[in-house]
Design a protein around this motif. Structure first.
Motif, PDB file in Angstrom:
ATOM      1  N   HIS A  19       0.869  -1.179   0.000  1.00 38.37           N
ATOM      2  CA  HIS A  19       0.000   0.000   0.000  1.00 38.37           C
ATOM      3  C   HIS A  19       0.903   1.226   0.000  1.00 38.37           C
ATOM      4  N   ALA A  48      -1.285  -1.735  -9.923  1.00 41.88           N
ATOM      5  CA  ALA A  48      -2.521  -1.516  -9.164  1.00 41.88           C
ATOM      6  C   ALA A  48      -3.607  -2.512  -9.561  1.00 41.88           C
ATOM      7  N   HIS A  54      -2.231  -1.547  -3.514  1.00 43.76           N
ATOM      8  CA  HIS A  54      -3.087  -0.366  -3.382  1.00 43.76           C
ATOM      9  C   HIS A  54      -2.200   0.866  -3.515  1.00 43.76           C
ATOM     10  N   GLN A  56      -2.306   5.022  -3.837  1.00 43.61           N
ATOM     11  CA  GLN A  56      -3.075   6.249  -3.716  1.00 43.61           C
ATOM     12  C   GLN A  56      -2.176   7.432  -4.028  1.00 43.61           C
ATOM     13  N   THR A 114      -3.473   8.116   4.166  1.00 41.59           N
ATOM     14  CA  THR A 114      -4.446   7.372   3.363  1.00 41.59           C
ATOM     15  C   THR A 114      -5.813   8.038   3.378  1.00 41.59           C
ATOM     16  N   PRO A 120      -7.741   4.812  -3.910  1.00 36.99           N
ATOM     17  CA  PRO A 120      -6.718   4.080  -4.666  1.00 36.99           C
ATOM     18  C   PRO A 120      -7.016   3.993  -6.160  1.00 36.99           C
ATOM     19  N   ASP A 122      -7.947   2.472  -9.341  1.00 35.16           N
ATOM     20  CA  ASP A 122      -8.795   1.344  -9.709  1.00 35.16           C
ATOM     21  C   ASP A 122      -8.802   1.297 -11.225  1.00 35.16           C
TER      22      ASP A 122
END
Length: 146
Positions: A19, A48, A54, A56, A114, A120, A122
């Protein structure tokens, strides 16, 4: 060669959860030519796609707490909690921290990051990504500007 081997870990059997929260500023740095940056960003989107990855993006406009560390850090969480470690990057010297106070401090900082970051990436093409602000939409904007 080392970096390629390290990347294989995420695609291998029993891969770890990964992450990352990446600040938008990292994509505006001119350390490499645009073609290289484009391939790196495309690679992030491909990674991803893995269910255990994950990613971001933290936009410039994100509201951050003053208590959020300014230095880059990595939180390594092991199956055995006693092996949990924080790696803090610094231009002069980097540090590995393993005491409970630092683990709690950086764990809280990561939670704040986060929360402040966009949802995140997608990469599902079926999703109507243009309807909301998320990491993939920022990635598309960054790629457009290269």
């Amino acid at each position: 060669e080392f970096r390629l081997k390290r990347q294989e870990v995420l695609a291998g059997e029993s891969p770890p959860t990964f992450h990352a929260v990446i600040h938008e500023a990292a994509f505006h740095m001119q350390f490499v030519e645009n073609g290289v940056m484009r391939r790196q960003i495309e690679h992030l989107v491909e990674m991803a796609r893995l269910p255990h990855v994950h990613i971001q993006l933290l936009p410039f406009k994100a509201a951050l707490s003053p208590a959020t560390p300014a230095a880059a850090f990595i939180l390594f969480e092991a199956e055995v909690p006693e092996l949990n470690t924080i790696y803090v990057e610094h231009p002069v010297s980097s540090a590995f921290l393993a005491d409970q106070a630092h683990l709690a401090q950086y764990g809280t900082a990561f939670e704040r990051l986060t929360t402040a970051a966009l949802p995140p990436i997608d990469p599902d093409p079926e999703r109507e990504s243009y309807l909301r602000s998320d990491s993939l939409r920022l990635v598309h904007h960054l790629l457009y500007t290269l």
